[in-house]
Structures are given as C-alpha cells and as structure tokens.
Design a protein around this motif. Structure first.
Motif: not given
Length: 877
Positions: A325, A327-329, A345, A348, A360, A362, A620
């Motif tokens: 996680l 620096q993920k938006n 996110t 991501d 996680s 996706t 971030e």
C-alpha cells in the motif's frame, strides 16, 4: 531512538480482530537545504543557543532556525561581521562562540559581540574557546597557544606551559573553574582558580573529541577508540577503534541514556549502546556525511556535508508498514463488521487488512474495475462501488459473488456512495438521480424522485440521530429522507461550482456541518454560515469532516489535515463578525502524512476505526492519526521570543520595550515561535492597542509592519492558540517619540501662539472693520458735508444775489426815500423852530399839508420796498 524503531501498533490485550495490524512508529525527516532558505548545503558546526534557537555555520554565513523559518546572518545583512564563514561552535553560559579564520563572534538569539583575532590567528586557526569566569575568554589555537582575552586585550595564558610541542584539538569545560584541553599530546587540566595546568593522561594519547552528558564524560582517542573519563581521570575503554569503522569523530555526542551517537561517513547515524554498535540507515542521506548531531528527547538534528540541515522526529501522522500500500493513490477506507480494514485505490484495486495479513483484489480477481469509489458492507458481504457498478464480495471467503449494475437495477453504473444505516438498510447512490437501497430483508428498492433530479449526482450520505438520512449531491444541495420518503431538499448558499457535498457531520447539539467544494457550511437554527479560507481554512475544498470522540474535529483537504477544537466551532456558530478567524492546528507531510493532498469525491472519505484512530486517504498512501490528544494532554513545548526591531536597514535586538525615534514613519517588529515538533499547530493573532477588542490574524509570517503610528505609547500584544486553546498572550510596550514640533510642550506653545495670533488677527480685523466703518462714516459725512457745502454755496450765491438785489433796491429806494424824508424832516424842523412862517413864504397849514403829503410819499416808497422784499421771499419758496 524511538522515532527510528518499527514496532507493532497493537498489543495482545487489544481486540483480536486488529491486534496484528502493524503501523510504523516511523520518523519524519525534514531537509532544509538551499532550496528552502539555507545559504549553502554544507554545515561546519551546529548548536542550540540559550534561547532555544538552532544555529548552523556554513560557508555563506550563519543560520538561525526556529523549527519553521531560517534566518541568515551574513555580512550583507549584518555588516558588523568580519567574516562570512565560521567553522566551529563553542557553547558557553553566555551563548555560542563561533570561530572563523581571523575573528570570533558571540551569538545568542542575535549577534552579541564580534572580536578581531588577527593577532593570535596568524597562520593558524582557533581550536577552543571557553569563558574564564571573570568576563573574559580563553582562546586556544592549532599552534598549541592559549590566550586570555580580557577587556579587549589578548595576552598569553601565564600558566600554560606544556613541555613539548603540541596542537590543541579542543576545550571542554567540566566545572566553573576546570577546563580540559584536548591535544595531540594528551589531555591537560586547566585550573582557573589555582592558575595551574597539568597533564592528566599519557602524552601519546591524542584526544580528538571530548564530549559528555550530565553524568558521564567521554573522549575519542585517535586510532584508539572511545573511553570513559573517570573522576580520577582514569580512562576506561568502552568501544574499540575497530568497532568505530565509518564514525565521524567530530560528530560524537552522548544522550541522557548514555547512548553514544555518531554521524556515519555514508549511511546516516551510528548508535552505540551497551557495547553494541549499530547503523541507523537513512535512505535520504545515503552517501552524505553527517558532521554534527544534536539530540533532544526523540528529535535528532543532523548537520550534513552537501545535504544541509536535517531534522528527524517521530511522525505524528503514522503510516502502514504494508509495502503493498505504500505510495498508492488511496481512495475510500472502510471498516467492516469484523473490524477488518478495506482500502480502495485509484488504479490498483482493493486491499484488505486483517490479522496482520494484506489481501488484494483487482479486475483479474473479479473486480468490475480497479478504480474504487466507495465501499460498504451488510449481511456478511462487502460492496465495492466503481464507475462500472458494484462488485459484491463474500466477507468470510473473500470470493466475488456477484455484481450490481444498470443491467440489474442501478440507474447508473457510476456509484458514488454505499452506506449501511441503523435499520440495516444498505444505501447505494449513483449518478442520474440514483438512490437505491437493500432493505433489512435484502430486497432491492429504488427511490422515486421528482423529474428535476434525473441528472443529479449523489456522492455522500449520513444518518442523523433522529434516524433521518441526508444525501449529499453535486449542485443540488442535500436531500432529507424519513424511511424512504423525501421530506426536504435544501440548497447550500454556494455557487454551482462550489455546491459539492463531500461529507457531513452532526455535532452534539444536532447542528449540521457540510464539507464542500466551497468551504465548511454550517446549518445552525435554520440559517447557513460558510467557513472559508479567509476565516482560517487552508483550502477552498474540504473533503471530510470527522469528530475524534474527544474535543475536536479533523478536516482533510488538498493541503493536509486541520484540527478544529469544539470550542472554536462553537465560537463560529455564535460569532457575527465577518472577519472572524478560527484557531486551528495544521498537519502535513512534515508531521508524517504520506502526501499532504488528501482524496475527495469518495465515500467514506475518512473513517474512525473501533480503536479511535482516524484513517486518512491520500494520493500516496494512508495517513493514520493514531492517538488524537484530549485537551488536557496537549503538549506545550514551544517558546515565544521577541526578536528584533528593524528601522530601515538597522536591526535592533528587542529587550523589554522598543522606542521608535523621532520622525520614523515605518518600522518592523519580528518575533519567533520556537517549535521543532509542529510549528504549524499554532494560530496567532495580534493587536496594537489593548483597548481594542479586535484581534487580527497573523498568517505564516513572523513579523509585523507598522506605518504611520502617531507619537505616543502603545501596547503590542500577540495571542497564541495551540489546538484552539488560548496558551499565552505576549506583550511589548512601544513608545513612538514625537519630533520637537510634535511634542506636548510645543503643541501647548503652538496653541498659545495660535491663540495670540488669533487675538491679534481678530484685533487687526476689528481695527480694519472699525477703520472701514469710520471711512464709510467719514465718506458719508463728507458726502453730506459736500452736499451741504454745495447747498450753502448755492444759498450763499442766492443770498449774494438777493443781497445784491436788496442792495440795488435799498440803494434805489434810499434815493427815493431820502428826498421826501429830508423834505419832511425840514418841514418838521421849520414847524418846530419857527412861530411865524413869513420868511418861508408858506403858512402853517400849508406846511402841515406838505408834510403830510411828504410822509404819504415816504409811506408809498416803504410799501413798494416791502412788496419787492415779499417777492424775493416768495421766489425762495
């Protein structure tokens, strides 16, 4: 050094559902280099003065730091400095002595003293400075000489006579009268009281650095290691030279725990404790040498070669240790019923934190889209909203079990918010006026709205204490529902571009607060009020507003997090002043946020978990307010200091009061607020006259400019709010001197002179009026006299003419009268003197008759004369 240690955030005594989550007890590193105000990036020396300022020496001048602002002391700004570059600091009771090539300078808040040392620093440099206890100094140079400086005169120290040639490496004062002198040929003791010096170690011991704390004294022996200096001056080795590979000796310090710290030549810090030597790696300082270290509590200040001044402190805003996680938006964050944390996110996908494990999803795992707008849950299922609809995940198994899109009931696939209320209804808000809900039985319903909402975008939702539900929109204000019935729609007092309700908050009194694109809107007693940037907000847009359960509200926006105490919000409710300014505290990257920009247009935009921590999504990573402080525990570790008065180019150190000379129309008063923890947590206000109730806000500057103050006495006050609570009011008397013609005496004299002038002016004016009046009177009288004169002249002329006529009449008549009168007189004389009238030839009777005739003739003449006179009189009329 606690701020550098990573450890679990929960203990076994806490709820099992979250006790394995790890939050980094991470540090915040602030680097102050030449892009942020440092004159140059290599620091030769660093020390804190007696006021609390941090000073650094560079090639381009001295720098003073208060935690927020850098102030450069150079020859350009302070021409009393003899040099631009100083290399070494020596801390004394009187301040910090800085040594250059040919001068020394005393600094303590400002420049106190400058001494030209050219005569003792010829072809050498100063290695040690100490106070001699008598108002003078002892100064040692590289040649091995020690000079005493007293009353402006240098003289060799009489009792300093080493038997061999040596170099002085440094001074270290251990008592008022004892100074240790480290040299290349051992350590010497200078006893200022007995005026004696003696060697206290072997001569082959090169004492490169002597350093200490309150309890212990250490020395670094060149190529020998670190030794503890005992009371009897016996040296006890604590770290061998081989253990000190990569240590920069000039940086050595020891903290209150007897842990020795040193700067690494390449990798940050070296920690020495209990005989062990460990590296503390700072990736930000890789390949940069740390030359100087100051450690106070958990804060560390590093002077580097090429990286400027670095401040390392514990982060107030924590971050997750999960690498997945970082620096993920981050978009929405949600806590499910089993206390697991779900994080969406921007691109991501979806993450779950549970029992220390990160899971996680996706689109490869069944998500409709990797962009997540909103998350909610009900009945053991997690609903993940996106721009493509809702993905349904079984909470226990983690498997995708279904979808909800336009094909099976949604008005739009763009889902803005998912929310479960107290009735266990799951609300789903979309674009195109979509308000849907699953009821407690799992039945899917759509709320029918009037046609004018068919294109409305719904993005936020809140259940009130009275069980009503508010739905926030873009450009249509908010809708109020009871059960599933629309009862009210209110439009906020914002422009169409600002009318975006990101989130709601209902306070203890039941008043509503709206986080919008145009500030914070309050609905109080049926009226709206808007809190904007001019009132103290840091940003135009506010993405979330959430209470910490203690004494305040936390607000997120584009520039970080702001804390609003309940007391300040209450003031805003009741205040009617358009210039109202709210007192807040501010948190950003400098306090540990992954990025100062929080995320909005998501739901939930922030959450408070079941441990009371507040989770903030940023562009971030995740920021976590781990322990919001209640009011009574707020720290107060700051110092307020009046700095200097500047008039033109002249800077004057402020002591107790300031005096503004005659004729000065503009001046500047600067101050400092020393805080190395969070200098942005204060709200400052000032007023120049204590009789005024109006306080003016001070923004980011640390100075106040004044123009056109009239002569007199003033009181400058600065009020400090910490977390919205009044902490201190600092007062500075200011006297503005009057020019001679502005003084009271002059004004009295001027008033008297003015009075006298007015008197004479009035008197002169009165004289002029009198003169003019007299002139008018004289002129009038003259005119009258002139007229009378003309009349007199005319009369005289007429009289003369009449006299002439009368004269003529009289002359003429006199001849006419004289003859009969003479005749009559003669006859009368005859009658009187004669008894007989024979000689005359007339008788008495004849004479009497002739006399009568003569008198009648005379009477006729008189009558004619009288008639002529009457005729003249009538002509005058």
């Amino acid at each position: 050094m606690n701020c550098l240690v990573v450890k679990p955030a929960f203990t076994q005594s806490q709820p099992a559902s979250t006790d394995n989550l790890e939050i980094a007890q991470n540090y915040v590193m602030e680097i102050w280099d030449n892009t942020k105000g440092m004159p140059q990036n290599t620091i030769f020396a660093m020390e804190k003065d007696n006021f609390g300022f941090l000073w650094a020496a560079t090639e381009e001048g001295l720098v003073r730091f208060d935690g927020k602002t850098l102030k450069v002391f150079s020859q350009d700004s302070y021409p009393e400095m003899l040099e631009q570059t100083y290399y070494t600091f020596f801390k004394t009771k009187g301040g910090i002595w800085a040594s250059g090539d040919r001068s020394i300078i005393l600094i303590d808040k400002t420049i106190k003293t400058v001494i030209d040392c050219s005569e003792i620093a010829d072809k050498t440099w100063i290695r040690g400075i100490a106070e001699n206890g008598k108002g003078g100094l002892l100064i040692g140079n590289q040649k091995g000489e020690i000079f005493s400086w007293d009353q402006g005169t240098f003289s060799p120290l009489s009792f300093w006579n080493p038997s061999i040639r040596l170099e002085i490496l440094g001074f270290h004062s251990i008592e008022n009268s004892i100074i240790l002198v480290g040299t290349t040929q051992g350590i010497y003791e200078l006893n200022l009281e007995t005026a004696q010096s003696k060697l206290i170690t072997a001569q082959d011991f090169s004492a490169l650095k002597i350093f200490s704390n309150a309890n212990s004294l250490y020395v670094y022996g060149q190529e020998k290691g670190i030794f503890r200096i005992e009371m009897d001056y016996r040296l006890e080795k604590v770290y061998s030279f081989e253990q000190l590979d990569g240590v920069n000796p000039s940086s050595l310090i020891v903290d209150s725990d007897n842990t020795i710290w040193a700067g690494s030549l390449e990798n940050g810090l070296i920690k020495m404790s209990d005989g062990k030597v460990d590296e503390v790696i700072f990736p930000e300082l890789h390949s940069y040498t740390v030359r100087k270290i100051i450690k106070k509590d958990d804060n560390v200040y590093l002077g580097t070669v090429g990286k400027g001044l670095t401040v390392v402190r514990p982060a107030k805003i924590k971050q997750l240790t999960a690498e997945a996680l970082k620096q993920k938006n981050i978009k929405p964050i949600y806590q499910a019923g089993d206390s697991s944390i779900w994080i969406g996110t921007k691109s991501d996908g979806l993450f779950q934190l549970k029992n220390g494990v990160v899971n996680s999803w996706t689109d490869q795992d069944g998500l409709l889209q990797n962009r997540v707008n909103t998350i909610g849950s009900a009945n053991g299922k997690v609903y993940v909203g996106s721009t493509s609809g809702v993905t349904i995940i079984d909470q226990k198994s983690g498997k995708v079990t279904g979808y909800l899109t336009q094909e099976n009931g949604l008005l739009s696939n763009y889902v803005g918010a998912i929310f479960r209320d107290s009735k266990n209804w799951l609300w789903i808000l979309t674009r195109k006026g979509g308000i849907h809900y699953f009821d407690e039985k799992g039945n899917f319903n759509q709320i029918e709205l009037p046609e004018n909402y068919s294109n409305t975008i719904f993005i936020s939702i809140l259940e009130l204490k009275n069980k009503q539900v508010l739905v926030g929109s873009i450009n249509h204000g908010f809708l109020r529902f009871e059960n599933n019935q629309l009862v009210e729609n209110e439009i906020l007092p914002l422009t169409p571009g600002e009318d975006v309700i990101y989130s709601f908050y209902e306070d203890a009194a039941g008043d509503l607060w709206f986080a919008t694109h145009g500030g914070i809107v309050l609905l109080y007693q049926g009226e709206f009020k808007v809190l904007r940037k001019r009132h103290g907000l840091k940003s135009r847009s506010v993405f979330s507003i959430i209470h910490d359960g203690n004494v305040g509200v936390w607000v997120t926006h584009n520039f970080g997090i702001q804390y609003f105490p309940d007391s300040e919000l209450e003031k805003f409710k009741l205040d009617t002043d358009e210039d109202f300014h709210i007192a807040t505290s501010f948190y950003s990257e400098s306090q540990g946020m992954p990025n100062s920009e929080a995320n909005g247009l998501i739901f939930p935009s922030t959450i408070k978990d079941n441990m009371g921590r507040i989770w903030i999504p940023t562009v971030e990573g995740v920021g976590i307010i781990q322990d919001p402080l209640p009011k009574e525990e707020l720290p107060k570790d700051f110092l307020f200091i009046w700095d200097n008065l500047q008039i033109g180019d002249q800077k004057i150190d402020i002591q107790d009061e300031i005096l503004i000379p005659q004729g000065v129309g503009m001046f500047q008063v600067s101050f400092s607020l020393i805080d190395f923890e969070n200098p942005n947590q204060y709200s400052l206000f000032y007023r120049i006259n204590s009789k005024s109730e109006q306080w003016q806000p001070i923004k980011d500057q640390r100075f106040l400019n004044f123009t056109g103050l009239k002569p007199g006495d003033y009181t400058l006050q600065i009020k400090i709010h910490l977390h919205g609570n009044l902490e201190e009011i600092h007062t500075l008397p200011i006297r503005v001197k009057a020019i001679w013609f502005e003084s009271i005496a002059f004004k009295i004299l001027a008033l008297l002179a003015f009075g006298i002038l007015i008197y004479f002016v009035m008197k002169h004016y009165s004289h002029i009026r009198l003169k003019r009046k007299l002139e008018r009177m004289v002129s009038l009288r003259t005119a009258e006299l002139s007229k009378a004169n003309r009349q007199l002249k005319k009369a005289f002329s007429e009289i003369e003419n009449k006299n002439k006529v009368l004269l003529d009449i009289t002359w003429n008549q006199s001849h006419l009268v004289r003859a009969p009168l003479t005749k009559a007189m003669g006859i009368a004389e005859v009658l009187n003197n004669y008894t007989t009238y024979q000689e005359i030839g007339l008788s008495k009777e004849e004479l009497e008759k002739e006399l009568l005739e003569t008198l009648e003739l005379l009477d006729q003449v008189v009558r004619e004369t009288h008639a002529m006179s009457e005729n003249i009189k009538n002509n005058e009329r």
